[in-house]
Write a protein that holds these residues in place. Sequence first.
Motif, PDB file in Angstrom:
ATOM      1  N   UNK A   1       0.834  -1.205   0.000  1.00 50.74           N
ATOM      2  CA  UNK A   1       0.000   0.000   0.000  1.00 50.74           C
ATOM      3  C   UNK A   1       0.867   1.253   0.000  1.00 50.74           C
ATOM      4  N   UNK A   2       1.908   1.241   0.822  1.00 55.39           N
ATOM      5  CA  UNK A   2       2.825   2.388   0.857  1.00 55.39           C
ATOM      6  C   UNK A   2       3.476   2.603  -0.511  1.00 55.39           C
ATOM      7  N   UNK A   3       3.962   1.529  -1.099  1.00 55.86           N
ATOM      8  CA  UNK A   3       4.589   1.661  -2.416  1.00 55.86           C
ATOM      9  C   UNK A   3       3.581   2.181  -3.445  1.00 55.86           C
ATOM     10  N   UNK A   4       2.362   1.705  -3.364  1.00 55.16           N
ATOM     11  CA  UNK A   4       1.354   2.084  -4.338  1.00 55.16           C
ATOM     12  C   UNK A   4       1.024   3.563  -4.319  1.00 55.16           C
ATOM     13  N   UNK A   5       0.795   4.132  -3.111  1.00 57.33           N
ATOM     14  CA  UNK A   5       0.411   5.542  -3.100  1.00 57.33           C
ATOM     15  C   UNK A   5       1.603   6.458  -3.406  1.00 57.33           C
ATOM     16  N   UNK A   6       2.815   6.036  -3.043  1.00 51.29           N
ATOM     17  CA  UNK A   6       3.996   6.846  -3.381  1.00 51.29           C
ATOM     18  C   UNK A   6       4.180   6.898  -4.898  1.00 51.29           C
ATOM     19  N   UNK A   7       4.060   5.742  -5.564  1.00 50.94           N
ATOM     20  CA  UNK A   7       4.196   5.725  -7.019  1.00 50.94           C
ATOM     21  C   UNK A   7       3.068   6.499  -7.693  1.00 50.94           C
ATOM     22  N   UNK A   8       1.837   6.397  -7.163  1.00 49.05           N
ATOM     23  CA  UNK A   8       0.710   7.115  -7.756  1.00 49.05           C
ATOM     24  C   UNK A   8       0.888   8.626  -7.644  1.00 49.05           C
TER      25      UNK A   8
ATOM     26  N   UNK B   1       3.434   9.652 -10.236  1.00 50.49           N
ATOM     27  CA  UNK B   1       2.854   9.662 -11.587  1.00 50.49           C
ATOM     28  C   UNK B   1       1.978  10.895 -11.804  1.00 50.49           C
ATOM     29  N   UNK B   2       1.275  11.317 -10.756  1.00 49.45           N
ATOM     30  CA  UNK B   2       0.480  12.542 -10.878  1.00 49.45           C
ATOM     31  C   UNK B   2       1.374  13.748 -11.145  1.00 49.45           C
ATOM     32  N   UNK B   3       2.519  13.826 -10.482  1.00 48.11           N
ATOM     33  CA  UNK B   3       3.457  14.913 -10.746  1.00 48.11           C
ATOM     34  C   UNK B   3       3.993  14.857 -12.168  1.00 48.11           C
ATOM     35  N   UNK B   4       4.261  13.634 -12.671  1.00 50.51           N
ATOM     36  CA  UNK B   4       4.711  13.493 -14.055  1.00 50.51           C
ATOM     37  C   UNK B   4       3.658  14.033 -15.011  1.00 50.51           C
ATOM     38  N   UNK B   5       2.403  13.635 -14.805  1.00 49.77           N
ATOM     39  CA  UNK B   5       1.321  14.096 -15.686  1.00 49.77           C
ATOM     40  C   UNK B   5       1.186  15.614 -15.670  1.00 49.77           C
TER      41      UNK B   5
ATOM     42  N   UNK C   1       9.246  16.092  -2.667  1.00 50.21           N
ATOM     43  CA  UNK C   1       8.400  14.969  -2.265  1.00 50.21           C
ATOM     44  C   UNK C   1       9.205  13.942  -1.478  1.00 50.21           C
ATOM     45  N   UNK C   2      10.419  13.639  -1.926  1.00 47.64           N
ATOM     46  CA  UNK C   2      11.260  12.676  -1.223  1.00 47.64           C
ATOM     47  C   UNK C   2      11.693  13.201   0.143  1.00 47.64           C
ATOM     48  N   UNK C   3      11.909  14.503   0.258  1.00 49.39           N
ATOM     49  CA  UNK C   3      12.259  15.072   1.563  1.00 49.39           C
ATOM     50  C   UNK C   3      11.101  14.936   2.545  1.00 49.39           C
ATOM     51  N   UNK C   4       9.868  15.184   2.060  1.00 48.72           N
ATOM     52  CA  UNK C   4       8.706  15.052   2.948  1.00 48.72           C
ATOM     53  C   UNK C   4       8.499  13.592   3.360  1.00 48.72           C
ATOM     54  N   UNK C   5       8.781  12.656   2.452  1.00 52.75           N
ATOM     55  CA  UNK C   5       8.674  11.243   2.807  1.00 52.75           C
ATOM     56  C   UNK C   5       9.687  10.869   3.882  1.00 52.75           C
ATOM     57  N   UNK C   6      10.895  11.414   3.781  1.00 53.31           N
ATOM     58  CA  UNK C   6      11.903  11.138   4.807  1.00 53.31           C
ATOM     59  C   UNK C   6      11.453  11.668   6.167  1.00 53.31           C
ATOM     60  N   UNK C   7      10.792  12.828   6.181  1.00 53.00           N
ATOM     61  CA  UNK C   7      10.282  13.386   7.439  1.00 53.00           C
ATOM     62  C   UNK C   7       9.194  12.513   8.042  1.00 53.00           C
ATOM     63  N   UNK C   8       8.491  11.731   7.193  1.00 55.47           N
ATOM     64  CA  UNK C   8       7.438  10.848   7.695  1.00 55.47           C
ATOM     65  C   UNK C   8       7.959   9.438   7.969  1.00 55.47           C
ATOM     66  N   UNK C   9       9.281   9.280   8.004  1.00 52.29           N
ATOM     67  CA  UNK C   9       9.866   8.021   8.445  1.00 52.29           C
ATOM     68  C   UNK C   9      10.157   6.997   7.369  1.00 52.29           C
ATOM     69  N   UNK C  10      10.050   7.372   6.086  1.00 54.00           N
ATOM     70  CA  UNK C  10      10.288   6.401   5.017  1.00 54.00           C
ATOM     71  C   UNK C  10      11.786   6.316   4.703  1.00 54.00           C
TER      72      UNK C  10
ATOM     73  N   UNK D   1      12.811   2.239  -4.253  1.00 51.85           N
ATOM     74  CA  UNK D   1      12.185   1.054  -4.856  1.00 51.85           C
ATOM     75  C   UNK D   1      10.749   1.346  -5.282  1.00 51.85           C
ATOM     76  N   UNK D   2      10.034   2.189  -4.526  1.00 49.01           N
ATOM     77  CA  UNK D   2       8.659   2.521  -4.879  1.00 49.01           C
ATOM     78  C   UNK D   2       8.591   3.375  -6.142  1.00 49.01           C
ATOM     79  N   UNK D   3       9.626   4.209  -6.370  1.00 49.06           N
ATOM     80  CA  UNK D   3       9.633   5.109  -7.527  1.00 49.06           C
ATOM     81  C   UNK D   3      10.297   4.492  -8.759  1.00 49.06           C
ATOM     82  N   UNK D   4      10.762   3.257  -8.641  1.00 44.68           N
ATOM     83  CA  UNK D   4      11.510   2.655  -9.737  1.00 44.68           C
ATOM     84  C   UNK D   4      10.652   2.513 -11.004  1.00 44.68           C
ATOM     85  N   UNK D   5       9.360   2.310 -10.840  1.00 44.61           N
ATOM     86  CA  UNK D   5       8.487   2.093 -12.006  1.00 44.61           C
ATOM     87  C   UNK D   5       7.996   3.391 -12.639  1.00 44.61           C
ATOM     88  N   UNK D   6       8.285   4.549 -12.024  1.00 46.39           N
ATOM     89  CA  UNK D   6       7.788   5.834 -12.518  1.00 46.39           C
ATOM     90  C   UNK D   6       8.855   6.483 -13.392  1.00 46.39           C
TER      91      UNK D   6
END
Length: 471
Positions: A317-324, A327-331, A346-355, A362-367
Motif C-alpha cells: 500500500x505504501x509503495x502504491x500511493x507513493x508511485x501514484x 505519476x500525478x506529478x509526471x502528468x 516529495x522525497x524530503x517530505x517522505x523522509x520526514x514521515x519516516x520512510x 524502490x517505490x519510484x523505480x516504475x515511474x
Amino acid sequence: GQDRIGQLQRRFAGLMKRCLTALVPAEALHHARRAEEALSSRTDYKIPTFQVLAKLMKNPFSVRLIAGCADWVTRYPARLVTFYLQQAMRHQGGIITDAAHTITALPDSKTLLVMLETEIWPGSVEMYGWDVVSMFPSLDQALTLTTLEEHLPHHLPLLGDDGCRLLVGVVKAMFAAALTEHGGLVYRQCQGLPMGNPASPAIAGFVLQVLERQVIAQWQDEGRWPAGSVYRRYADDIIFFWTGNCGDAHGLMEQLSKRWRLGVAFLGRGASHVFLDLSLFKGPRFQRSRRLDAVHFEKPGQQMKYIHATSMHRRSDHRGWIAAEARRMVRNCTYLPDYLSFLESFQKRLAERGYPAQFVKSALRSVRYVDRIAYLNHTAASRPFVDRAFLALPYHSLLDHSPFLALLRQEVSERGLRKPLVVAWRKAGTLGHVLRRLSAYTPLLQGLALEDFVEDSGDEPDAGGEQQMLE
C-alpha cells in the motif's frame, strides 16, 4: 425526534422495495437490496451530531462547520442515487450537439491535460477563473428537484418515467432526513444539499451541468460564443479559455450565476491561471506551437500529512500511493526540470514521515517521465459488476497471514459459495473512529470499577479479572 426518525426509516424502506422492482442494472439492484435489508432490520438509529472541525490539512487557523446529516438510514439510498446520477452525467444527451470541445462531463485535471496536449489555441486566448460560492449549502432545493424531474428521463432513458420519478422521490426523502443534533435539540437542514450525504456532490454536479449546458447552447445559437473558446468546471472551480472580449466572459458568468441561483467569485484573468492541482500558462511551447504549458501546483502553506511509515498499512500500500503521487506529478509537469524539482521535495517530505530512502527508491523505480503521454492516456478498464461476498479481517504488518488464507481457500473450495469471496483487510481505525466508540461506552464505564468484576478477597485484582472486565 424519534417518531420522525421512525417515519423516515419506513419511508426509505418502502422506496427501496419499489426500487427492487423498477430499477436496473445489477449494480443498482445491489445497492437497493442492501438498503432495503438494512432499513428493515436495524433500529439503532442515532441522530448525527453537529460538529466544528479545524481544516488542518490546508489552513490550521480556519474552521469548517459540519452538520453530519447522513447516517445508515440515508447511506444506502445515497449510493443508489449517486450511481444513477453519475450515469446521467456521462450520458451526453445531445443538449449541445457540437460541444465535444465546449464542455465535458467529468472535467478533472487529467482530462484537461489530455486536451492541452493536442489543442492549438489562438494567440489572443486568455484564462479566466471563477469560484462558486458555498455551492452545497446554497443550492436551492426547489430548483434541484425541478431540474431532476424535468431532465432525468432524457438522460436515463432505461429507467423510464416511473423509474425517474421514483429516483426523485428518494432525493426528496433524503432532503427530509437531513437531521442533526446540537445542544439537546434536533434540527433539520432546510437550505442547500444535505451536508455529509454521499449523494450531494452527484446531485449538485448533475443540476449545474444541465443548467450550464442550456446557457452555453443559447449563446451558441445566438452566435455569441467566441470561436475556439472552452469552458471547464470541476465541482465549484471554473475556468474559461476565452478568445472573446472581457465583457462577454463576465456576461456569460453572470447569466450562469442567475441560472444556478448561486453566487460566484471572480479569481482573475491573464496568460496564466491555477485550476485544481495545475498551474497553466503560456510558456515556450505556446510561442512555438500555440499549446499551453502546465506545471504541478501545491497551495502555499499546505501541510502534507502523508501516512507515516510506521502505520499498519501493508508495504505494498505504501509503495502504491507513493508511485501514484509521483505519476500525478509526471502528468502535471510539461517539462522535466519542473518534475524533478517537485520529486526532490516529495522525497524530503517522505523522509520526514519516516520512510527509508531505499524503500522510496524502490517505490519510484516504475515511474518514468518518458511515459508521461502513456500516463495521460491510461484509462481504467471497465469491469462488469459482480455481487461479491466480503470477509473483513484485521491486518498487522508483522504477522504472517498466509497460513490462514490457505485454510480459508481450502474451506471455500470444499463448501462452495454462491458468491465470489473477497478478503478485505481491515486496517487500523482512525482517531475519529476510536473517539466515537469511546463516547458510546463512556456513560457505562463511568459508574464501574475494576473491583466490580473480581472477587473481594482483599488481594490485588489478577490478570484474569482484568481480562474479564475488558471483555
